[in-house]
Design an enzyme around this catalytic site. Sequence first.
Site, PDB file in Angstrom:
ATOM      1  CG  ASN A 175      -2.358  11.555   3.082  1.00 33.07           C
ATOM      2  OD1 ASN A 175      -1.901  10.695   2.579  1.00 33.07           O
ATOM      3  ND2 ASN A 175      -1.773  11.691   4.324  1.00 33.07           N
ATOM      4  CE  LYS A 176      -4.901   5.468   4.906  1.00 30.08           C
ATOM      5  NZ  LYS A 176      -6.166   4.720   4.107  1.00 30.08           N
ATOM      6  CG  ASP A 178      -3.284   8.021  -0.929  1.00 32.40           C
ATOM      7  OD1 ASP A 178      -3.159   8.632   0.010  1.00 32.40           O
ATOM      8  OD2 ASP A 178      -2.908   7.019  -1.293  1.00 32.40           O
ATOM      9  NE  ARG A 222      -6.073   0.712  -1.764  1.00 31.74           N
ATOM     10  CZ  ARG A 222      -5.229   1.249  -0.715  1.00 31.74           C
ATOM     11  NH1 ARG A 222      -3.981   0.975  -0.621  1.00 31.74           N
ATOM     12  NH2 ARG A 222      -5.982   2.277   0.131  1.00 31.74           N
ATOM     13  CD  GLN A 264      -2.959   2.394   7.311  1.00 25.08           C
ATOM     14  OE1 GLN A 264      -3.471   2.675   8.215  1.00 25.08           O
ATOM     15  NE2 GLN A 264      -3.577   2.279   5.891  1.00 25.08           N
ATOM     16  NE  ARG A 311       0.253   1.108   3.592  1.00 24.61           N
ATOM     17  CZ  ARG A 311       1.156   2.387   3.606  1.00 24.61           C
ATOM     18  NH1 ARG A 311       2.578   1.793   3.657  1.00 24.61           N
ATOM     19  NH2 ARG A 311       0.813   3.529   3.866  1.00 24.61           N
ATOM     20  N   GLY A 312       0.215   2.415  -0.124  1.00 19.22           N
ATOM     21  CA  GLY A 312       1.125   3.566  -0.079  1.00 19.22           C
ATOM     22  C   GLY A 312       1.175   4.221  -1.485  1.00 19.22           C
ATOM     23  CB  ALA A 313       0.244   7.177  -3.242  1.00 22.49           C
TER      24      ALA A 313
END
Length: 363
Positions: free
Chosen positions: A253-254, A243, A91, A202, A54-56
Amino acid sequence: MPHADPAPYRALVHAPETRHLDVIDQRTLPHEIVHLRLADAEAAARAIREMAIRGAPLIGAVGAYGLALALDRDASDAALVSAHAMLDATRPTAVNLRWALDRVRDRVAPLAPPARADRAWAEADAIVAEDMAINHAIGEHGLAVLRDIARQRSGPVRVMTHCNAGALATCGWGTATAPIFLAHAAGLPLHVWVSETRPRLQGASLTAWELGERGVPHTLVVDGAAGLLMARGEVDVVFVGADRVARNGDVCNKIGTYDKALAARDNGVPFYAAVPSPTIDWRMNDGGAIPIEARDADEVLVIAGRADDGRRVRVAIAPPATPAVNYAFDVTPARLVTGILTERGIARASGDALAAMFPDRAR
Ligand code: MRU
């Protein structure tokens, strides 16, 4: 590789001449380091969809290799189109995925099918090398911010971060963490507030692990502690990842990032988003239209972790059948962002400033 991240762990490794990819399965961290071998496009898609990775920026790189893996099996036009669509659907929010898939597709599509797979592997390797260099450059610009703060106060610079925008979310260095890692290596005293990042945690499971691996002093806090810490004057700067960033500087973002930006503004704390250029979506005028992933409500209702006896367990935390909703991202309006840390420097969060920094992309 210039600017290679010296950390002993890598989220993704493609050994030269091989036709597979090894990644860390981030679902078992921090308790266990398990590697997954991705040997076909479906495995790459599954790893992204199920959040093994995960993570852009990392999603983008794995997507690029996924396309190369698909072309190894079938390099026809139809296969290229369907593998691109299959990977793109894994995603929705991080724009790096579509950016990387389009980049590989556009490089290979003009070639005759037998030449396509090799070119796709080379392009994916180039994306990895560029990501590492981009993050290192972001780190240097962020380091200048940290040095400025250090000049104005005694004691460690107190940074708050959210989620994991670390090396695990990228091909090396991380984005929001790159300034932290460079500052620590340069001997600048630092302390990092790690916001746990409900519901998948995370921050707790990944960022705290990365900081510990690199010896950076840090303290884990619940997400809701950010306002209190800022109001008490215990945070000097906030660094988060992204993101997707719209042309006008709105930062997606998150979930929970927006709350931190609000608290930061109310308390006069500078708030920076670390943004590699592939995270800027030049086709999106503002953040209002960014698709926000809604994940399984189960993630809100159940906490997964390790029991005292070492077993991995899932624990229900709400009455059975409680309705829950699980939006994974939010959008911080540009007006709350002090600056966008890019590989080319720090831009104001505005359409004009971003376009002036990236005139070659903004057209
Ligand atoms: O759902 P995730 O774990 O993929 O969300 C990750 C984030 O929101 C990160 O902050 C973002 O991708 C930036 S990573 C450099």
